[in-house]
Enzyme design. Structure first.
Site, PDB file in Angstrom:
ATOM      1  N   ASP A   1      45.188  40.116  39.152  1.00 61.13           N
ATOM      2  CA  ASP A   1      44.221  41.000  39.796  1.00 61.13           C
ATOM      3  C   ASP A   1      44.771  41.541  41.111  1.00 61.13           C
ATOM      4  O   ASP A   1      44.592  42.710  41.447  1.00 61.13           O
ATOM      5  CB  ASP A   1      42.917  40.250  40.074  1.00 61.13           C
ATOM      6  CG  ASP A   1      42.187  39.858  38.803  1.00 61.13           C
ATOM      7  OD1 ASP A   1      42.687  40.169  37.713  1.00 61.13           O
ATOM      8  OD2 ASP A   1      41.121  39.229  38.908  1.00 61.13           O
TER       9      ASP A   1
ATOM     10  N   CYS B   1      44.694  32.422  45.043  1.00 54.28           N
ATOM     11  CA  CYS B   1      44.308  32.998  46.339  1.00 54.28           C
ATOM     12  C   CYS B   1      43.463  32.014  47.146  1.00 54.28           C
ATOM     13  O   CYS B   1      42.569  31.352  46.618  1.00 54.28           O
ATOM     14  CB  CYS B   1      43.572  34.305  46.131  1.00 54.28           C
ATOM     15  SG  CYS B   1      44.593  35.560  45.325  1.00 54.28           S
TER      16      CYS B   1
ATOM     17  N   SER C   1      35.923  41.543  43.749  1.00 54.22           N
ATOM     18  CA  SER C   1      36.785  40.388  43.917  1.00 54.22           C
ATOM     19  C   SER C   1      36.035  39.324  44.701  1.00 54.22           C
ATOM     20  O   SER C   1      35.153  39.629  45.510  1.00 54.22           O
ATOM     21  CB  SER C   1      38.041  40.795  44.676  1.00 54.22           C
ATOM     22  OG  SER C   1      38.698  39.670  45.218  1.00 54.22           O
TER      23      SER C   1
ATOM     24  N   GLU D   1      37.403  45.381  39.626  1.00 55.79           N
ATOM     25  CA  GLU D   1      36.972  44.828  40.909  1.00 55.79           C
ATOM     26  C   GLU D   1      37.238  45.840  42.019  1.00 55.79           C
ATOM     27  O   GLU D   1      38.228  46.573  41.972  1.00 55.79           O
ATOM     28  CB  GLU D   1      37.723  43.531  41.221  1.00 55.79           C
ATOM     29  CG  GLU D   1      37.353  42.399  40.304  1.00 55.79           C
ATOM     30  CD  GLU D   1      38.074  41.106  40.634  1.00 55.79           C
ATOM     31  OE1 GLU D   1      37.648  40.064  40.132  1.00 55.79           O
ATOM     32  OE2 GLU D   1      39.062  41.145  41.393  1.00 55.79           O
TER      33      GLU D   1
ATOM     34  N   CYS E   1      49.841  32.794  41.262  1.00 52.05           N
ATOM     35  CA  CYS E   1      48.776  31.887  40.817  1.00 52.05           C
ATOM     36  C   CYS E   1      49.228  30.993  39.671  1.00 52.05           C
ATOM     37  O   CYS E   1      48.742  29.873  39.511  1.00 52.05           O
ATOM     38  CB  CYS E   1      47.555  32.686  40.365  1.00 52.05           C
ATOM     39  SG  CYS E   1      46.958  33.904  41.541  1.00 52.05           S
TER      40      CYS E   1
ATOM     41  N   CYS F   1      44.990  31.934  37.730  1.00 47.46           N
ATOM     42  CA  CYS F   1      44.340  33.164  38.182  1.00 47.46           C
ATOM     43  C   CYS F   1      42.953  33.299  37.552  1.00 47.46           C
ATOM     44  O   CYS F   1      42.594  32.602  36.607  1.00 47.46           O
ATOM     45  CB  CYS F   1      45.212  34.376  37.850  1.00 47.46           C
ATOM     46  SG  CYS F   1      44.903  35.811  38.889  1.00 47.46           S
ATOM     47  N   ASP F   2      42.180  34.245  38.081  1.00 51.95           N
ATOM     48  CA  ASP F   2      40.732  34.284  37.864  1.00 51.95           C
ATOM     49  C   ASP F   2      40.274  34.186  36.416  1.00 51.95           C
ATOM     50  O   ASP F   2      39.343  33.445  36.100  1.00 51.95           O
ATOM     51  CB  ASP F   2      40.152  35.582  38.440  1.00 51.95           C
ATOM     52  CG  ASP F   2      40.397  35.707  39.929  1.00 51.95           C
ATOM     53  OD1 ASP F   2      41.057  34.832  40.496  1.00 51.95           O
ATOM     54  OD2 ASP F   2      39.925  36.687  40.508  1.00 51.95           O
ATOM     55  N   LYS F   3      40.851  34.955  35.515  1.00 50.57           N
ATOM     56  CA  LYS F   3      40.317  35.060  34.156  1.00 50.57           C
ATOM     57  C   LYS F   3      40.806  33.946  33.243  1.00 50.57           C
ATOM     58  O   LYS F   3      40.256  33.730  32.173  1.00 50.57           O
ATOM     59  CB  LYS F   3      40.665  36.424  33.539  1.00 50.57           C
ATOM     60  CG  LYS F   3      40.325  37.608  34.427  1.00 50.57           C
ATOM     61  CD  LYS F   3      38.914  37.538  34.966  1.00 50.57           C
ATOM     62  CE  LYS F   3      38.675  38.565  36.059  1.00 50.57           C
ATOM     63  NZ  LYS F   3      39.513  38.420  37.255  1.00 50.57           N
TER      64      LYS F   3
END
Length: 576
Positions: free
Chosen positions: A95, A210, A487, A461, A63, A136-138
């Site tokens: 993650d 992702c 997730s 998650e 990511c 990435c997500d965070k």
């Protein structure tokens, strides 16, 4: 040898250098300037506003593996516009790699670390503006939380989506969720070791976040709808000319924001957050958007609650047929124009508030005025009169199991009601073992508790157990509820963010094997079918768990974090 000339603020630049002038101007700040000569500053650079480039580059995940290059593009854009850029880094975690392990407890914690670290560097170094680049997500909510706290001209840039993986002789477009679901298929003897290895080796072909409408693409889209990214930043492939140009424009645009005196809190208004929620719903986005938008709103001083997701959700349909519950990947949406045509449709229908300001200096309506519709025949984004679901898939539930709220992801494909028998586990690992070995059967409600923000700690998650359920062919026959979270890749009949969490004595802590649980998306309830008298008796005998961690970052997080219903933030209860 010529001496280096001492500089002061140039003519007309003082208003753009509200913070850097304090750190760098005047004879007594000569030591500060000396340090910066050593990292490439010239005398002329001290007359320019300092623009920080917060890079989340790291080789721990695809990511973010390319973001160092994107940071250089943003640096060049800022410098060409008349600023002086300084690149700095913050952390990222993966993650996808840590999922299902103890390491996942650090994931949500990293959001706070990222926010704190960006705020720390920008505040310490006297930066006048900021470009934050996340993958990435965070990274994304963490960056926005810091931007809101600092309230200096700033733009967020999304690192971009990954391209799909593929297998020879197989027409599926693979991604990370394909691998998680393959684990369940392997446990169910549907595929062998060699087939599993083929999928895992080909699913992730290169850099980027992702590929479905999972949390990364959801949050990127939400931030664009919030007005804090340039148009189309959320819908570009990670490795592309368009993404490089996006970074260059972002660097230049921060200089423009400085000149306009336009700051993040002028943009991140209550109406802007409602726009973000609207776009998340229309895209069928991740449940994590609820948690993160609450946290960003808290940082921005905007009142936002779970009930606002219900309010907006009543009028906004799900339009996007995107994974995990749909058919298409983000890269395919990029190819037909990204989210801008959908936003134009929502605006024309009165579902977006067009007068909200954005980082372009224009309103949302002005940004969307010239946007063209999707090409004829595309099937990714449905028309308003033929939605996938007429209202939100993000359903806020209450009831005796979640008196302060819970978040369900109900697309309608799972049905809207599930009643089953509780199978109770006190950790994710315990549940996953029993899913994979065939213990969990149709009609069960898997209960995973003590995984909340405090109890985990870190609110892991549950992609591993939900994917295993799907992989075993039980996606419509088994429900899963938890005080943890999911997730963006999760689909099925799932309820997360249950508050109060089990660790603090929520009703989830009192559930026993064999109890009946009812999840009703129409009534917005999640209910334990046990009498009040019996629950009272169980509560009297309940004893709190000891903390799982007593030192280090997880212990500090657990001591400070609020409930998921408040965004799981760590600075809410600070006494003035």
């Amino acid at each position: 040898m010529k001496s280096k000339k001492t500089s002061s603020a140039g003519p007309g630049s003082a208003g753009l250098r509200l913070h850097s002038s304090i750190v760098l101007d005047g004879a007594n700040r000569a030591p500060s300037r000396a340090m910066l000569y050593a990292v490439g500053f010239t005398a002329e650079d001290f007359k320019k506003p300092i623009i920080g480039i917060a890079s989340t580059w790291s080789m721990v995940t695809p990511c973010n593996a390319h973001i160092d290059q994107l940071a250089r593009e943003a640096e060049a854009g800022a410098n060409r516009a008349g600023g002086k850029a300084i690149i700095f880094n913050t952390i990222t975690v993966s993650d996808g790699i840590s999922m299902g392990s103890e390491g996942m407890k650090y994931s949500l914690v990293s959001r706070e670390v990222i926010a704190d670290s960006i705020e720390t560097v920008v505040g310490c170094e006297g930066m006048d503006g900021l470009v934050a680049i996340g993958g990435c997500d965070k990274n994304m909510p963490g960056a926005l939380m810091a931007i809101a706290r600092l309230n200096r001209p700033a733009i967020f840039v999304y690192g971009g989506t990954i391209l799909p993986g593929c297998l020879t002789g197989d027409n599926r477009k693979l991604d990370i969720v394909s691998v998680f679901e393959a684990v369940g298929e392997h446990a169910n003897k549907k595929i062998d070791d060699a087939q599993l290895q083929r999928i895992e080796s080909c699913a992730i072909p290169g850099p980027g976040s992702c590929g479905g409408m999972y949390t990364a693409n959801t949050m990127a889209s939400a931030i664009e709808a919030l007005g804090m990214s340039l148009p189309n930043s959320s819908a570009q492939n990670a490795v592309s000319k368009a993404k490089k140009e996006d970074c260059q424009r972002a660097g230049a645009a921060v200089f423009d924001l400085l000149q306009r005196r336009l700051r993040p809190l002028d943009i991140m208004t209550r109406a802007a957050f409602e726009n973000a929620i609207t776009v998340v719903i229309a895209l069928g986005g991740s449940t994590n958007a609820v948690l993160h938008l609450l946290a960003i709103a808290h940082a921005a001083g905007v009142k936002l609650s779970l009930d606002d997701f219900t309010k907006v959700g009543r009028r906004v349909p799900v339009l996007a047929d995107l994974k995990p519950s749909g058919r298409f990947l983000m890269s395919e949406l990029v190819a037909i124009g990204g989210i801008q045509p959908m936003m134009k449709t929502l605006l024309d229908a009165g579902l977006l508030q067009g007068d909200c300001l954005t980082v372009t200096g224009k309103t949302m309506a002005e940004n969307l005025a010239a946007v063209q519709p999707y090409p004829p025949g595309q099937e990714i984004i449905r028309p308003l009169d033929n939605p996938i679901k007429k209202d939100s898939h993000l359903v806020i539930l209450r009831g005796n199991l979640a008196s302060e709220g819970a978040v369900a992801k109900i697309t309608g494909k799972e049905g809207t009601r599930f009643e089953g028998v509780a199978r109770v586990f006190n950790s994710e690992e315990q549940a996953l073992e029993k899913i994979l070995d065939g213990t969990i059967k149709a009609g069960d409600v898997v209960v995973i508790r003590f995984e909340g923000p405090k109890g985990g700690p870190g609110m892991r998650e549950m992609l591993a157990p939900t994917s295993a359920i799907t992989g075993r062919g039980l996606g419509k026959e088994v429900a899963l509820i938890t005080d943890g979270r999911f997730s963006g890749g999760t689909h099925g009949f799932v309820v997360g963010h249950i508050t109060p969490e089990a660790y603090t004595g929520g009703t989830l802590a009192l559930v026993r094997n064999g109890d009946r649980i009812v999840i009703d998306a129409e009534k917005h309830e999640v209910t334990l079918a046990v009498s009040a008298t019996e629950l009272k008796a169980r509560r009297q005998s309940w004893k709190p768990m000891k903390p799982r961690y007593t030192r280090g970052v997880l212990a500090k997080y657990a001591s400070a974090v609020t409930s998921a219903s408040l965004g799981a933030v760590t600075d809410l209860n600070i006494q003035p």
